[in-house]
Design an enzyme around this catalytic site. Structure first.
Site, mmCIF file in Angstrom:
data_model
loop_
_atom_site.group_PDB
_atom_site.id
_atom_site.type_symbol
_atom_site.label_atom_id
_atom_site.label_comp_id
_atom_site.label_asym_id
_atom_site.label_seq_id
_atom_site.Cartn_x
_atom_site.Cartn_y
_atom_site.Cartn_z
ATOM 1 N N HIS A 187 -10.033 -4.583 10.918
ATOM 2 C CA HIS A 187 -10.702 -4.474 9.615
ATOM 3 C C HIS A 187 -12.023 -3.710 9.711
ATOM 4 O O HIS A 187 -12.863 -3.820 8.837
ATOM 5 C CB HIS A 187 -10.980 -5.868 9.022
ATOM 6 C CG HIS A 187 -9.756 -6.547 8.500
ATOM 7 N ND1 HIS A 187 -8.754 -6.995 9.327
ATOM 8 C CD2 HIS A 187 -9.364 -6.851 7.237
ATOM 9 C CE1 HIS A 187 -7.803 -7.559 8.589
ATOM 10 N NE2 HIS A 187 -8.144 -7.472 7.317
ATOM 11 N N GLU A 236 0.807 -1.232 0.000
ATOM 12 C CA GLU A 236 0.000 0.000 0.000
ATOM 13 C C GLU A 236 0.836 1.276 0.000
ATOM 14 O O GLU A 236 0.543 2.216 -0.727
ATOM 15 C CB GLU A 236 -0.946 0.023 1.215
ATOM 16 C CG GLU A 236 -2.196 -0.822 1.065
ATOM 17 C CD GLU A 236 -1.959 -2.283 1.417
ATOM 18 O OE1 GLU A 236 -0.848 -2.607 1.887
ATOM 19 O OE2 GLU A 236 -2.882 -3.096 1.223
#
Lengths: 365, 466
Positions: B269, B200
Site C-alpha cells: 500500500h 479495478e
C-alpha cells in the site's frame, strides 16, 4: 473511392418469426449442428442476397489479405475471419444506426460489416497513409467514429470492459443505442470479462456480449481450456440470459441478435450470445494448425460453410441464376481488387507522422 | 488473363521454403479458397489457397522442391481454354499488379526520425516558467485542505460539464474512502457519482470505454497500488488508442487517487508510481503538492482531452494552503513552479517530496546556502526548461522523490540536465530517493526507507562542496 463505397445496412426486416428458435446447436460446437430445422427462421430473397454479398465481401477480402501477406505486403500479425462471416453479418442485420461495435484483433470482417471502406482497411493492413489509422495501427487497430466502430484491440479480453464502457455511455446518455461487444472463446476466460458481466447486469447496461466460439483459442481447443464449455451459461451467476446460436447460419444469427438487442435496448440489461462458429484459417498467418485435423476443417467447409448455405438457398428457393450470382461475385472481386491495388500503391506515412497523434491539444481556458 | 500463383511467405522474415506437395494436378478445376498446395519451412507447414477461380493450367515448381524463394511463381491459374504460354512469369508485376516490381527493392538508406518534428528540446538560454500570475490579481485567498481543493475541483467541473462523472470504490454513499468525494453524491446524484464493486480492472476498462465514446470520466482508485490491477487499460487502452487510431479516438479520462507511502501500511500500500506512468507516451502525469495546485491542476486534467494520471498523497490530504476563491482557477499541466528563489543550489521535487525540499531549503538558509526550490507539479510532460534555467544560475542540483531510485523520476531529471546543461554543472547532479527496498512495516524501518530533510541537506552540501 466509388467502387468501394457501400452501404452496409440490411434491407428492411420483416417481423421476427413468431416463435423464437432457441439454442439449436449442440454443446460440442458448430460441427454438430444438423441442417436447417423446421423452426429455422427464414430470410426473404433480398435479405439472403444482402447476406450473400456482405459475407462474400469479407471472404474475398480476407483471401486477398492472406495472399498479400504471403507476398510480404502485410507485416506482423494478420488474423483472418474466413469461416466466421455469418456472425458479424447476422448481428449487423439486426442492429441499428448508432449501435456501437467493438472487437478483438480478428477485426477485418467487423469493420467491413460496419460499412468501413475496404480501401482504408486494406491500406491499414499494408501500413499506408490511406489506412484508417494512417498506417499507425495495423491489422489489429482500426477505428471509425463515423461508423461507430471502436476497434480493433490486441489485448485479449480488454474489449469486453471497453465495450461495457460504451454501453455505460449509452446508459448515461439514455440514447437507446446498444453496444455489440465481440470476443472469442479464449477471451471468455479472462477475469475482466466477469467483472464486466457483473457491472453490466448490476447497472442494466445495454450491451450484447457476442462470444464467437470458433473452438480454438489460438492452438488450444475449448475443451482443454474451459471448465464450462457452454459459453451461453457464462453469465448465469450474474443472471444474464444467454443462448447458443448456430453461428454458421446467418438467419439464426440475425434472429438471435434481434432478440438480444431488443432485450438490451429496452433497458433489461446485458445478453450473451454464444456463436458457434469455425475459423478455417490458422490463428494468424504463421500458424501451422497442427492442433486440428485437415478432415475437420474440410468437413466444416463442405457441410457448414455460411456462404455456401446462402448461395444454395438463393439458387434453390429464390431461383437466382448462376449469371446473377456471378455478377455479384465479380462486383465483390472488383471492390477487393480495387482495395488491394490502392493499398499496394498508396504511399507509406510521412516520417513526420511519427510524432503526431500522441496527445491532443488541450483547449485553452 | 492467366494468374500466377506465387510462393507465399509464412512470416515477414521468411525468404524461402520447400514446396512440399501439390494437392491439385494440372487441368484440375479450382475455386477461390481451395487448398492447392502445401509448403514447409523448418518451423511450420502451411497451405496455399487458390485466390481465384479457374483451371490449374500449369505447375511451374514440382513437388518436393527445396529452397523456393518467396514470390516465385509456382503455378498458373487460367480460365478454361485460355492460352497460358504467355504467362511464364519472369516479371510478377506484369501478371499481378499487387507485386512491386523488383526495381523498387533498391537498397534504402536507414530512415532517421525527423528531428524537426521531434518534441521540442531545451533552448540554449533556458527560461523559467513564470507562475506569478497564476493567482488572479486581488482574488480572495481561502485556507483550504488538499482534500477540499480536490473535491471543489471535481464539483466545479461537474457543474460546468454534464459529461463529467466520478466512479470508483466508495466514492458515493461512503463519501470517499478518504472523504475526497464528500458531498458529490448529494449534489449530483447516483448517475454521476457511481459506487463500483471492488473490480479495478473492470471499472477502469468501463471508464476508458465511456471516454472513447466521448464522456469525461474521473476514475478514482482507492489507492494507486490497486491500479496495478487496471494498468492494462491505463496503458494499452487509454494511452495508446489515439495514436493507434491515427488521431481519431482519444480518451479524455482522469485516473486519480492517493499514491505512494502513507504511514505504516506496508509494502503493498506504499508504492509511488510516478516513474511508471511517466514512462508512457500518450499519458499526462500530474503530482501536485499544494492545495491550489491540486485544485487548478485537477480542473485542467478534467478539461484535458487526453488521459491524465493524477497522483495524490494521503498524508497531504489534510494539509492546508491558500487557494484563490472562484471557480475558474486553472493551473496549466506541464509547467513547473519556482516556489523558493535561490542562488546556490537547485532542489527539484514534486508531490510530497516537496516537504523534504522545502524543509531542507530552510535548514540550508541557516547555514548560508540559498537553495532555489522547484516544484515540478507535472511529471509528464516535464517542464525541464524551468529546471535548466535554474541550474544555469546555480550550477548545482539535487533531485528529490519518494519513489525508488532505479529508473526513477530523479534519474530522468539528472539525465535531462546532463543533456541540456552539462557545461553549466559544477558538480554531478545528486538525488535523494526512497530506498531500494519494499516498504517495511516497522516504524523505525519505514522511516529509514523514506527520504528525509537531513538527506536532502547533506546532498545539497555535497554538491556545494561544503
Amino acid at each position: 473511392m466509388a467502387v468501394a463505397a457501400r452501404k452496409s445496412k440490411a434491407p428492411a426486416q420483416p417481423k421476427a418469426a413468431a416463435k423464437p428458435a432457441r439454442a439449436r446447436a449442440g454443446k460440442e460446437g458448430a460441427g454438430k449442428v444438423e441442417g436447417a430445422l423446421s423452426n429455422t427462421p427464414t430470410f426473404t430473397k433480398d435479405e439472403d442476397l444482402h447476406a450473400y454479398r456482405e459475407m462474400l465481401l469479407i471472404r474475398r477480402f480476407e483471401e486477398k489479405a492472406g495472399q498479400m501477406y504471403g507476398m510480404g505486403l502485410i507485416g506482423g500479425f494478420c488474423h483472418l475471419y474466413i469461416g466466421q462471416e455469418a456472425v458479424v453479418i447476422g448481428m449487423q442485420m439486426a442492429s441499428k444506426d448508432g449501435d456501437q461495435v467493438i472487437t478483438g484483433y480478428r477485426d477485418h470482417g467487423h469493420m467491413l460489416a460496419c460499412g468501413m471502406e475496404s480501401r482504408g482497411v486494406m491500406a491499414e493492413l499494408t501500413g499506408r497513409r490511406g489506412g484508417y489509422s494512417r498506417g499507425k495501427g495495423g491489422s489489429m487497430h482500426m477505428f471509425s467514429r463515423e461508423k461507430n466502430f471502436y476497434g480493433g484491440h490486441g489485448i485479449v479480453g480488454a474489449q469486453v470492459s471497453l465495450g461495457t464502457g460504451l454501453a455505460f455511455a449509452d446508459w448515461y446518455r439514455d440514447d437507446k443505442t446498444v453496444s455489440l461487444t465481440y470476443f472469442g472463446d479464449g477471451a471468455a476466460n479472462q477475469g475482466q470479462v466477469y467483472e464486466s458481466f457483473n457491472m453490466a447486469q448490476l447497472w442494466k447496461l445495454p450491451v450484447v456480449f457476442v462470444i464467437e466460439n470458433n473452438r480454438y483459442a489460438m492452438g488450444t481447443a475449448v475443451s482443454r481450456a474451459s471448465a464450462q464449455t457452454d459459453f451461453s451459461r457464462r453469465g448465469v451467476s450474474f443472471g444474464i440470459p444467454g443462448e447458443q446460436v448456430d453461428g454458421m447460419d446467418v438467419r439464426a444469427v440475425r434472429e438471435a441478435a434481434a432478440r438480444a438487442i431488443e432485450h438490451a435496448r429496452s433497458g433489461k440489461g446485458p445478453y450473451i450470445l454464444e456463436m458457434q462458429t469455425y475459423r478455417y484459417r490458422g490463428h494468424s498467418m504463421s500458424d501451422p494448425a497442427k492442433y486440428r485435423s485437415k478432415d475437420e476443417v474440410q468437413r466444416m467447409r463442405e457441410e457448414h460453410d455460411p456462404i455456401e448455405q446462402v448461395r444454395a438457398r438463393l439458387i434453390r428457393d429464390f431461383k437466382i441464376g448462376e449469371d446473377e450470382l456471378k455478377a455479384i461475385d465479380a462486383k465483390v472481386r472488383e471492390i477487393v481488387n480495387d482495395a488491394a491495388e490502392f493499398a499496394t500503391h498508396d504511399p507509406e506515412p510521412d516520417p513526420s507522422e511519427l510524432y503526431t497523434d500522441i496527445l491532443l491539444e488541450a483547449a485553452r481556458g | 488473363m492467366p494468374i500466377d500463383i506465387l510462393m507465399p511467405a509464412l512470416s515477414p522474415t521468411m525468404e524461402e521454403g520447400k514446396l512440399a506437395k501439390w494437392l491439385k494436378k494440372e487441368g484440375d478445376q479450382v475455386k477461390a479458397g481451395d487448398i492447392i498446395a502445401e509448403i514447409e519451412t523448418d518451423k511450420a507447414t502451411m497451405e496455399v489457397e487458390a485466390v481465384d477461380e479457374g483451371v490449374l493450367a500449369k505447375i511451374l515448381v514440382a513437388d518436393g522442391t527445396e529452397n523456393v524463394a518467396v514470390n516465385t511463381p509456382i503455378g498458373i491459374i487460367a480460365a478454361e481454354g485460355e492460352d497460358v504460354s504467355t504467362a511464364a512469369a519472369a516479371d510478377p508485376a506484369k501478371i499481378n499488379p499487387a507485386v512491386p516490381a523488383p526495381a523498387a527493392e533498391a537498397p534504402k538508406q536507414e530512415e532517421v526520425a525527423p528531428v524537426a518534428s521531434a518534441p521540442q528540446s531545451v533552448p540554449a538560454q533556458a527560461k523559467a516558467y513564470d507562475s506569478s500570475s497564476e493567482f488572479p490579481a486581488g482574488a480572495e485567498l481561502v485556507s483550504t485542505t488538499v482534500r477540499e481543493a480536490l473535491r471543489d475541483a471535481m464539483a466545479e467541473e461537474m457543474r460546468r460539464d454534464r459529461d463529467v462523472f466520478v466512479m470508483g470504490e466508495e466514492v458515493a454513499e461512503y463519501q470517499g474512502a478518504y472523504k475526497v468525494t464528500q458531498g458529490l453524491l448529494q449534489e449530483f446524484g447516483p448517475k454521476r457519482v457511481i459506487d463500483t464493486p471492488i473490480t479495478e480492472h473492470g471499472f477502469a476498462g468501463i471508464g476508458v470505454g465511456a471516454a472513447l465514446s466521448g464522456l469525461k470520466p474521473i476514475v478514482e482508485f482507492m489507492t494507486f497500488n490497486f491500479a496495478m490491477q487496471a494498468i492494462d487499460h491505463i496503458i494499452n487502452s487509454a494511452a495508446k488508442t489515439l495514436y493507434m487510431s491515427g488521431g481519431q479516438m482519444g480518451a479524455p479520462i482522469v485516473f486519480r487517487g492517493p499514491n505512494g507511502a502513507a504511514a505504516r501500511v506496508g509494502a503493498q500500500h506504499s508504492h509511488d508510481y510516478a516513474a511508471w506512468y511517466s514512462n508512457v507516451p500518450g499519458l499526462k502525469v500530474v503530482m501536485p503538492y499544494s492545495a491550489s495546485d491540486a485544485k487548478g491542476l485537477l480542473k485542467s486534467a478534467i478539461r484535458d482531452p487526453n488521459p491524465v494520471i493524477f497522483l495524490e498523497n494521503e498524508i497531504m490530504y489534510g494539509k492546508s494552503f491558500d487557494v484563490p476563491k472562484g471557480d475558474d482557477f486553472l493551473i496549466p499541466i506541464g509547467k513547473a513552479k519556482v516556489v523558493r528563489p535561490g542562488t546556490d543550489v537547485t532542489i527539484v521535487s514534486f508531490g510530497i517530496g516537496m516537504t523534504y525540499a522545502l524543509g531542507a531549503a530552510e535548514a540550508l538558509a541557516k547555514e548560508g546556502i540559498e537553495a532555489e526550490v522547484i516544484d515540478l507539479r507535472t511529471i509528464r510532460p516535464m517542464d525541464i526548461e524551468t529546471v535548466i534555467a535554474s541550474v544555469q544560475k546555480t550550477n548545482r542540483c539535487v533531485a528529490v522523490e519518494e519513489g525508488f531510485p532505479q529508473s526513477g523520476v530523479t534519474a530522468e531529471i539528472g539525465m535531462k540536465i546532463m543533456e541540456a546543461a552539462f557545461d553549466y554543472l559544477d558538480a554531478p547532479v545528486a538525488r535523494v530517493t526512497g530506498k531500494d527496498v519494499p516498504m517495511p512495516y516497522a516504524a523505525n524501518l519505514e522511516k529509514l526507507a523514506l527520504p528525509n530533510i537531513g538527506e536532502v541537506v547533506a546532498a545539497a552540501k555535497a554538491v556545494c562542496y561544503r
